[in-house]
Design an enzyme around this catalytic site. Structure first.
Site, PDB file in Angstrom:
ATOM      1  N   HIS A 113      50.457  73.997  61.263  1.00 57.24           N
ATOM      2  CA  HIS A 113      51.639  73.713  60.448  1.00 57.24           C
ATOM      3  C   HIS A 113      52.119  75.021  59.831  1.00 57.24           C
ATOM      4  O   HIS A 113      51.318  75.780  59.292  1.00 57.24           O
ATOM      5  CB  HIS A 113      51.270  72.708  59.351  1.00 57.24           C
ATOM      6  CG  HIS A 113      52.441  72.128  58.635  1.00 57.24           C
ATOM      7  ND1 HIS A 113      53.294  72.896  57.877  1.00 57.24           N
ATOM      8  CD2 HIS A 113      52.912  70.855  58.552  1.00 57.24           C
ATOM      9  CE1 HIS A 113      54.230  72.119  57.364  1.00 57.24           C
ATOM     10  NE2 HIS A 113      54.022  70.878  57.756  1.00 57.24           N
ATOM     11  N   SER A 152      53.464  61.205  62.936  1.00 49.88           N
ATOM     12  CA  SER A 152      52.085  60.723  62.906  1.00 49.88           C
ATOM     13  C   SER A 152      51.939  59.491  62.025  1.00 49.88           C
ATOM     14  O   SER A 152      51.282  58.519  62.399  1.00 49.88           O
ATOM     15  CB  SER A 152      51.126  61.807  62.414  1.00 49.88           C
ATOM     16  OG  SER A 152      49.845  61.237  62.285  1.00 49.88           O
ATOM     17  N   GLU A 193      56.744  69.959  55.279  1.00 49.10           N
ATOM     18  CA  GLU A 193      57.994  70.363  55.916  1.00 49.10           C
ATOM     19  C   GLU A 193      59.201  69.771  55.187  1.00 49.10           C
ATOM     20  O   GLU A 193      60.327  70.237  55.353  1.00 49.10           O
ATOM     21  CB  GLU A 193      57.947  69.851  57.362  1.00 49.10           C
ATOM     22  CG  GLU A 193      58.911  70.478  58.297  1.00 49.10           C
ATOM     23  CD  GLU A 193      58.643  69.989  59.722  1.00 49.10           C
ATOM     24  OE1 GLU A 193      57.627  70.415  60.299  1.00 49.10           O
ATOM     25  OE2 GLU A 193      59.419  69.171  60.225  1.00 49.10           O
ATOM     26  N   HIS A 247      46.425  71.849  61.400  1.00 50.04           N
ATOM     27  CA  HIS A 247      46.954  70.654  60.751  1.00 50.04           C
ATOM     28  C   HIS A 247      46.672  69.367  61.510  1.00 50.04           C
ATOM     29  O   HIS A 247      46.332  68.347  60.914  1.00 50.04           O
ATOM     30  CB  HIS A 247      48.465  70.831  60.591  1.00 50.04           C
ATOM     31  CG  HIS A 247      49.144  69.721  59.858  1.00 50.04           C
ATOM     32  ND1 HIS A 247      48.790  69.353  58.579  1.00 50.04           N
ATOM     33  CD2 HIS A 247      50.161  68.900  60.218  1.00 50.04           C
ATOM     34  CE1 HIS A 247      49.561  68.343  58.185  1.00 50.04           C
ATOM     35  NE2 HIS A 247      50.383  68.043  59.161  1.00 50.04           N
ATOM     36  N   PHE A 301      63.786  66.433  59.064  1.00 47.55           N
ATOM     37  CA  PHE A 301      62.486  67.007  59.397  1.00 47.55           C
ATOM     38  C   PHE A 301      62.619  67.774  60.703  1.00 47.55           C
ATOM     39  O   PHE A 301      63.530  67.509  61.491  1.00 47.55           O
ATOM     40  CB  PHE A 301      61.426  65.899  59.536  1.00 47.55           C
ATOM     41  CG  PHE A 301      60.418  65.922  58.432  1.00 47.55           C
ATOM     42  CD1 PHE A 301      60.695  65.348  57.216  1.00 47.55           C
ATOM     43  CD2 PHE A 301      59.184  66.550  58.607  1.00 47.55           C
ATOM     44  CE1 PHE A 301      59.778  65.384  56.186  1.00 47.55           C
ATOM     45  CE2 PHE A 301      58.263  66.591  57.589  1.00 47.55           C
ATOM     46  CZ  PHE A 301      58.552  66.007  56.373  1.00 47.55           C
ATOM     47  N   ARG A 333      57.357  72.579  64.877  1.00 49.65           N
ATOM     48  CA  ARG A 333      56.359  73.379  64.163  1.00 49.65           C
ATOM     49  C   ARG A 333      55.735  74.493  64.986  1.00 49.65           C
ATOM     50  O   ARG A 333      55.436  75.557  64.470  1.00 49.65           O
ATOM     51  CB  ARG A 333      55.255  72.448  63.674  1.00 49.65           C
ATOM     52  CG  ARG A 333      55.757  71.570  62.574  1.00 49.65           C
ATOM     53  CD  ARG A 333      54.718  70.578  62.128  1.00 49.65           C
ATOM     54  NE  ARG A 333      55.292  69.782  61.051  1.00 49.65           N
ATOM     55  CZ  ARG A 333      54.738  68.699  60.551  1.00 49.65           C
ATOM     56  NH1 ARG A 333      53.576  68.268  61.034  1.00 49.65           N
ATOM     57  NH2 ARG A 333      55.305  68.045  59.565  1.00 49.65           N
ATOM     58  N   LEU A 345      48.567  72.271  52.251  1.00 47.49           N
ATOM     59  CA  LEU A 345      49.874  72.032  52.868  1.00 47.49           C
ATOM     60  C   LEU A 345      51.030  71.989  51.880  1.00 47.49           C
ATOM     61  O   LEU A 345      50.942  71.380  50.822  1.00 47.49           O
ATOM     62  CB  LEU A 345      49.842  70.698  53.620  1.00 47.49           C
ATOM     63  CG  LEU A 345      51.040  70.502  54.541  1.00 47.49           C
ATOM     64  CD1 LEU A 345      50.892  71.348  55.784  1.00 47.49           C
ATOM     65  CD2 LEU A 345      51.189  69.043  54.917  1.00 47.49           C
ATOM     66  N   GLN A 365      47.935  71.513  66.341  1.00 49.77           N
ATOM     67  CA  GLN A 365      49.155  71.908  65.646  1.00 49.77           C
ATOM     68  C   GLN A 365      48.821  72.775  64.436  1.00 49.77           C
ATOM     69  O   GLN A 365      48.023  72.371  63.592  1.00 49.77           O
ATOM     70  CB  GLN A 365      49.903  70.667  65.165  1.00 49.77           C
ATOM     71  CG  GLN A 365      51.097  71.027  64.282  1.00 49.77           C
ATOM     72  CD  GLN A 365      52.082  69.900  64.197  1.00 49.77           C
ATOM     73  OE1 GLN A 365      51.961  69.029  63.344  1.00 49.77           O
ATOM     74  NE2 GLN A 365      53.051  69.881  65.083  1.00 49.77           N
ATOM     75  N   ASP A 368      34.482  62.850  64.158  1.00 54.68           N
ATOM     76  CA  ASP A 368      33.313  62.037  64.541  1.00 54.68           C
ATOM     77  C   ASP A 368      33.601  61.105  65.723  1.00 54.68           C
ATOM     78  O   ASP A 368      32.820  61.025  66.672  1.00 54.68           O
ATOM     79  CB  ASP A 368      32.842  61.163  63.361  1.00 54.68           C
ATOM     80  CG  ASP A 368      32.621  61.954  62.083  1.00 54.68           C
ATOM     81  OD1 ASP A 368      32.964  63.153  62.060  1.00 54.68           O
ATOM     82  OD2 ASP A 368      32.110  61.376  61.106  1.00 54.68           O
ATOM     83  N   ARG A 404      53.356  67.887  68.061  1.00 57.89           N
ATOM     84  CA  ARG A 404      53.866  66.700  67.375  1.00 57.89           C
ATOM     85  C   ARG A 404      55.013  67.068  66.441  1.00 57.89           C
ATOM     86  O   ARG A 404      54.965  68.089  65.758  1.00 57.89           O
ATOM     87  CB  ARG A 404      52.734  66.068  66.552  1.00 57.89           C
ATOM     88  CG  ARG A 404      53.190  64.979  65.622  1.00 57.89           C
ATOM     89  CD  ARG A 404      52.040  64.278  64.945  1.00 57.89           C
ATOM     90  NE  ARG A 404      51.433  65.011  63.860  1.00 57.89           N
ATOM     91  CZ  ARG A 404      51.925  65.099  62.618  1.00 57.89           C
ATOM     92  NH1 ARG A 404      53.059  64.507  62.316  1.00 57.89           N
ATOM     93  NH2 ARG A 404      51.290  65.780  61.699  1.00 57.89           N
ATOM     94  N   ALA A 446      39.153  53.623  57.921  1.00 53.48           N
ATOM     95  CA  ALA A 446      40.045  52.868  57.039  1.00 53.48           C
ATOM     96  C   ALA A 446      41.193  53.742  56.556  1.00 53.48           C
ATOM     97  O   ALA A 446      41.612  53.685  55.404  1.00 53.48           O
ATOM     98  CB  ALA A 446      39.262  52.303  55.863  1.00 53.48           C
ATOM     99  N   GLY A 447      41.698  54.604  57.446  1.00 51.12           N
ATOM    100  CA  GLY A 447      42.941  55.323  57.146  1.00 51.12           C
ATOM    101  C   GLY A 447      44.103  54.420  57.519  1.00 51.12           C
ATOM    102  O   GLY A 447      43.947  53.201  57.667  1.00 51.12           O
ATOM    103  N   GLY A 448      45.270  55.027  57.705  1.00 48.20           N
ATOM    104  CA  GLY A 448      46.449  54.230  58.036  1.00 48.20           C
ATOM    105  C   GLY A 448      46.267  53.444  59.317  1.00 48.20           C
ATOM    106  O   GLY A 448      46.586  52.246  59.387  1.00 48.20           O
TER     107      GLY A 448
END
Ligand SMILES: Cc1cc2nc3c(=O)[nH]c(=O)nc-3n(C[C@H](O)[C@H](O)[C@H](O)COP(=O)(O)OP(=O)(O)OC[C@H]3O[C@@H](n4cnc5c(N)ncnc54)[C@H](O)[C@@H]3O)c2cc1C
Length: 587
Positions: free
Chosen positions: A243, A400, A256, A354, A116, A287, A253, A241, A222, A395, A13-15
């Site tokens: 960072h 992301s 950036e 990262h 960025f 990066r 973090l 990556q 997982d 990336r 249930a992330g983005g």
């Protein structure tokens, strides 16, 4: 064992998971299973922004964005995916705006945009303002907005349900397809099986393989490990990556965005060293380049501090009011965790693990690949767990949050479309047996090894041998250690033997996932005898397109052994090209 039935089941249930849920939930019966409460997902920790060529403040277009993404990924990017992402970025931002996301605005009321790393005007001429943002809490705003919209659309959440296995069966035509998932309810300790027509992996990354990382404690890969255990290959896992700006010694973090807003990296001589490494876009180079440059400054003796082991991020030339408005959270981190005042003192920083560029192989419809050619009908993946290969070997920042929105949406749409015409596959009564056996084995283990100790040793060796610089020798060293830890893992003992809220038990399961993924990562790194993006081999410092312009695919296979490592099989998959020829990567 309890059995539930849904058309679409989403793991995470992330983005990515919630963006998929909004689409699927409006079309078919959809459930989201998540080991965390939705709003605690790591997407909420994202700071700097989400890019789209809106051209709100400067000239820009989606083709420049595509080019930057491909070049930034050192040409290992599947170009069809990058085109889809850059094109659909604009709608993805507008979708969020319509859902109610409070973006920062220009004085005229448009969505504001900032610079960025690696995002440029006209194929690398100068940095461009492409990232949409909400101060330095963009991910928090995205996650809250998506959650509210899931609630609005009556998406059903199963919170603190840990998915531990996938149920794969052969259909009438002999094709292996997913029939459901096996999950563990943290509150009760009961195992639940969810039968589904389509399943979407959206379970995030695996940063916890490393000690110094920006990732949350729960990012244990997982979904990737469960896929691998079910015969699905993992793609491009050697590419991690690092960072550039983690708080020195801690890895927390500093976005950036700090450099996007004008921050400068300096060595012990006070020199703006990025001018030497990337003369055109300097501190805003991609990066991988900045992280390696920093590590190189430290190696050559120009590091700062008592141990000369970090460099400095200088914001002191920025107006305090500008810092407060644009970078409030991250400057507070520097005060809280390092006791440094960013208005007047530079902030000690060093690269931190990262983001996983690799993951479960997918195509532009978010369908999961069974091998380099075929897909698995009904199985989807999106977000950091997936490798649709928009990021290639490195990336770009803000790509992301974009990826999870574009491919999360696609996964939800295609999974629902598939479920609308497919049948449920039968789930047998013994579907959860393997999971129950695994849990019992851990619960009843009486050995002397401790989960925390093994995890620490794994993270230490990965930081030492698999970080910004790698060689044949360091990678072999990591592999030897992982093999040793896998052996010791068989004799772990946990303290909590109870049923309810047994995090001790689940951390042991997660350690198993981490060990497995660390091995895959190392094996893929051994095979890639070249340097590209986030994977830098000191013994092979150049990019070698003739031999290595292809994706790595690692399969679990008990019958094989390669380079002394048992149980994994290595293969490759071609890179998709549309119109960009690989060029030398100069900035
Ligand atoms: C500190 C930080 C700052 C960042 N800043 C930016 C930025 O400014 N811009 C940008 O573009 N990117 C940024 N990133 C990267 C980006 O935030 C992530 O890659 C992205 O949010 C991942 O989203 P996701 O939906 O794939 O996974 P996550 O948001 O990590 O969600 C994973 C979900 O899976 C669930 N889950 C995991 N395992 C299981 C399981 N076994 N069973 C059930 N559920 C499970 C979790 O509960 C969670 O809900 C940042 C990352 C970090 C760590």
């Amino acid at each position: 064992m309890q059995v539930h039935k849904y058309d679409v089941v989403i793991i995470g249930a992330g983005g990515a998971g919630m963006r998929a849920a909004i689409e699927a939930g409006q079309r078919v019966r959809t459930a989201v299973l998540t080991k965390l409460y939705p709003t605690r997902s790591h997407t909420g920790a994202a700071q700097g922004g989400m890019c789209a060529a809106l051209a709100n403040v400067e000239e820009d277009n989606w083709e420049w964005h595509t080019f930057d993404t491909i070049k930034g990924g050192d040409y290992l990017v599947d170009q069809d995916s990058a085109e889809v992402m850059a094109k659909e970025a604009i709608e993805a931002v507008l979708d969020l705006e319509k859902m109610g996301l409070p973006f920062n605005r220009t004085p005229e009321g448009r969505i504001d945009q900032r610079r960025f790393g690696g995002h440029t005007r006209d194929h690398g001429k100068a940095p461009v303002r492409r990232s949409c943002y909400a101060a330095d809490r963009t991910g928090h705003m995205i996650l809250q907005t998506l959650y509210q919209n899931c609630v609005k659309h009556n998406v059903e959440f199963y919170n603190e349900y840990y998915v531990l296995d996938l149920v794969m069966v052969e259909d009438e035509d002999g094709v292996r397809r997913p029939a459901g998932v096996v999950s563990y309810d943290l509150a009760t300790g009961d195992v639940h099986v969810f039968q589904a027509k389509s399943i979407i992996f959206a379970s995030g990354g695996c940063g916890k393989i490393f000690k110094t990382t920006s990732n949350a404690h729960t990012l244990t890969g997982d979904g990737m490990a469960i896929a691998l255990r079910n015969g699905i290959p993992l793609e491009d896992m050697e590419f991690v990556q690092f960072h550039p700006t983690g708080l020195a010694g801690l890895g927390i973090l500093v976005s950036e965005a700090a450099r996007g807003e004008g921050g400068i990296l300096r060595n012990s001589d006070g020199e703006r060293f990025m001018e030497r490494y990337a003369p055109t876009i300097k501190d805003l180079a991609p990066r991988d380049i900045v992280a390696r440059s920093m590590a190189n400054e430290v190696r050559e003796g120009r590091g700062c501090g008592p141990n000369k082991d970090y460099v400095l991020l200088d914001l002191t030339h920025l107006e305090p009011s500008h810092i407060d408005e644009k970078l409030p959270d991250i400057t507070e981190f520097a005060r809280t965790y390092l006791g440094v005042e960013p208005y007047t003192e530079p902030v000690p920083v060093f690269p931190t693990a990262h983001y996983a560029m690799g993951g479960i192989p997918t195509n532009i419809k978010a369908e999961v690949h069974a091998n380099s050619e075929d897909i698995i009908p009904g199985l989807y993946a999106a977000g950091e767990v997936a490798c649709v290969s928009v990021h290639g070997s490195n990336r770009l920042g803000t790509n992301s949050l974009l990826d999870i929105n574009v491919f999360g949406k696609r996964a939800g749409m295609y999974a629902a479309e598939y479920a609308a015409s497919a049948d449920f596959l039968p789930v047998s009564d013994d579907a959860a047996d393997e999971t129950l056996a695994l849990l019992n084995q851990i619960r009843n283990g009486e050995g002397t090894e401790k989960v925390g100790q093994l995890r620490k040793e794994l993270q230490d060796v990965m930081d030492a041998d698999m970080q910004v610089f790698r060689t044949e020798e360091t990678i072999h060293n990591a592999v030897d250690k992982i093999v040793e830890l896998e052996e010791r893992y068989k004799s772990i003992q946990i303290q909590d033997k109870g049923k309810r809220f047994n995090l001790d038990l689940l951390e042991a399961v997660e350690l198993g996932f981490l060990l497995e993924l660390a091995k895959v990562m190392s094996v893929a790194a051994l095979h890639r005898k070249e340097s590209r993006g986030g994977h830098f081999r000191e013994d092979y410092p150049d990019r070698d397109d003739a031999n290595f312009m292809k994706h790595s695919m690692v399969y679990r296979d008990e019958t094989t052994e390669m380079e002394g490592i048992k149980g994994l099989r290595f293969d490759t998959k071609p890179v998709t090209f549309t119109r960009y020829e690989p060029m030398e990567r100069k900035y």
